[in-house]
Design an enzyme around this catalytic site. Structure first.
Site, mmCIF file in Angstrom:
data_model
loop_
_atom_site.group_PDB
_atom_site.id
_atom_site.type_symbol
_atom_site.label_atom_id
_atom_site.label_comp_id
_atom_site.label_asym_id
_atom_site.label_seq_id
_atom_site.Cartn_x
_atom_site.Cartn_y
_atom_site.Cartn_z
ATOM 1 N N SER A 1 0.875 -1.175 0.000
ATOM 2 C CA SER A 1 0.000 0.000 0.000
ATOM 3 C C SER A 1 0.907 1.218 0.000
ATOM 4 C CB SER A 1 -0.831 -0.030 1.283
ATOM 5 O OG SER A 1 -1.359 1.244 1.608
ATOM 6 N N TYR B 1 -3.207 -1.372 9.876
ATOM 7 C CA TYR B 1 -3.068 -1.551 8.425
ATOM 8 C C TYR B 1 -1.692 -1.047 7.982
ATOM 9 C CZ TYR B 1 -4.521 -1.062 3.459
ATOM 10 O OH TYR B 1 -4.638 -1.143 2.092
HETATM 11 C C1 GCO Z 1 -7.848 3.372 4.053
HETATM 12 C C2 GCO Z 1 -6.379 3.495 3.744
HETATM 13 C C3 GCO Z 1 -6.025 2.693 2.537
HETATM 14 C C4 GCO Z 1 -4.690 3.082 1.948
HETATM 15 C C5 GCO Z 1 -4.590 2.668 0.540
HETATM 16 C C6 GCO Z 1 -3.660 3.536 -0.261
HETATM 17 O O1 GCO Z 1 -8.284 4.097 4.916
HETATM 18 O O2 GCO Z 1 -8.495 2.504 3.493
HETATM 19 O O3 GCO Z 1 -6.009 4.820 3.667
HETATM 20 O O4 GCO Z 1 -6.992 2.785 1.579
HETATM 21 O O5 GCO Z 1 -4.508 4.425 2.069
HETATM 22 O O6 GCO Z 1 -4.197 1.344 0.649
HETATM 23 O O7 GCO Z 1 -2.457 2.930 -0.433
#
Ligand code: GCO
Length: 255
Positions: free
Chosen positions: A146, A159
């Site tokens: 990500s 995450y």
């Molecule tokens: C969210 C997160 C992710 C990441 C995405 C970008 O809140 O879902 O921000 O969406 O930002 O993986 O790389």
């Protein structure tokens, strides 16, 4: 298509591929010639996705199991062995999101995100690589990171920790498995429109921020990942190992 990107004769397993980024990547791999195995937890959803790919003339099958359970993963690989199904390409895509400030975050929820987004890639990689090494003809592992493999955003700490972990787990896989002709690389998608990010896209402020912040001026689509996953699954990347490629419309390149 040139031979460099040809996946004919290869079998690709993509975790978390009954929809979203996983299904789009599986479709890309199938269009490049691979037989794809879609994975999810719900057989009915998988059957529908397999049906869509087959209707397009693509070779697809499915396997339902839990990527957070080592026993479930072992059973799935035992069933592949039984069916003489050899995984040449593994895409560790299964993931989940949990948005909550850290001061409020329960250990249980932290752990669920780490298990789903990071430990799953270790457990899947372990089973796939053991078999690739035993067969002796190499293989490809693509882990899905990500933007948060590199930078953080408030409210998504587990995450972010998991996706940061994916970046160096990918390096560890390269370190241990490159001698066996296995290439392990990662993709770091930017803000892509999927079920997971729908709540963000529905928030006008966040949506505006993504559009302004990305040089591309738009959200990514799941299809934007197809070229990169095919590249990392193909002979075209045979001397590329332990890398992460950000597919983010240029977001990480600018302030
Ligand atoms: C969210 C997160 C992710 C990441 C995405 C970008 O809140 O879902 O921000 O969406 O930002 O993986 O790389």
């Amino acid at each position: 298509m040139t031979a460099l990107f040809d996946l004919t004769g290869k079998t690709a397993l993509v975790t978390g591929s009954s929809g979203g980024l996983g299904l789009a990547m599986a479709r890309g791999l199938a269009e490049a010639g691979a037989e794809v195995i879609l994975h999810g937890r719900h057989q009915a959803k998988l059957d529908q996705a397999v049906g869509e790919l087959r209707a397009a003339g693509l070779a697809a099958d499915s396997a339902a199991f839990d990527v957070t359970s080592e026993a479930s993963i072992e059973a799935a690989f035992a069933a592949f062995d039984e069916a003489q199904c050899h995984i040449d390409i593994l895409v560790n895509n299964a993931g989940m999101q949990w948005r909550q400030p850290m001061t409020e975050l329960a250990l249980e929820d932290w752990q669920k995100v780490i298990d789903t987004n990071l430990t799953s890639a270790f457990l899947m990689g372990k089973q796939a690589a053991r078999r690739m090494i035993a067969r002796g003809d190499g293989g490809k592992i693509v882990n899905i990171g990500s933007l948060t493999s590199q930078v953080a955003r408030a409210t998504v700490a587990p995450y972010t920790a998991a996706k940061g972990g994916i970046r160096l787990l990918t390096c560890s896989m390269a370190a241990e498995w490159a001698p066996h002709g296995i290439q392990a690389n990662a993709i770091g998608p930017g803000y892509m429109l999927t079920e997971m990010t729908q709540p963000l896209a529905d928030d006008p402020e966040f949506d505006g921020w993504v559009r302004k912040r990305s040089p591309a001026g738009r959200w990514g689509t799941p299809e934007d990942l197809a070229g990169t996953v095919v590249y990392l699954a193909s002979p075209a990347s045979s001397y590329v190992n332990g890398q992460i490629i950000y597919v983010d419309g240029g977001m990480l390149a600018v302030l």
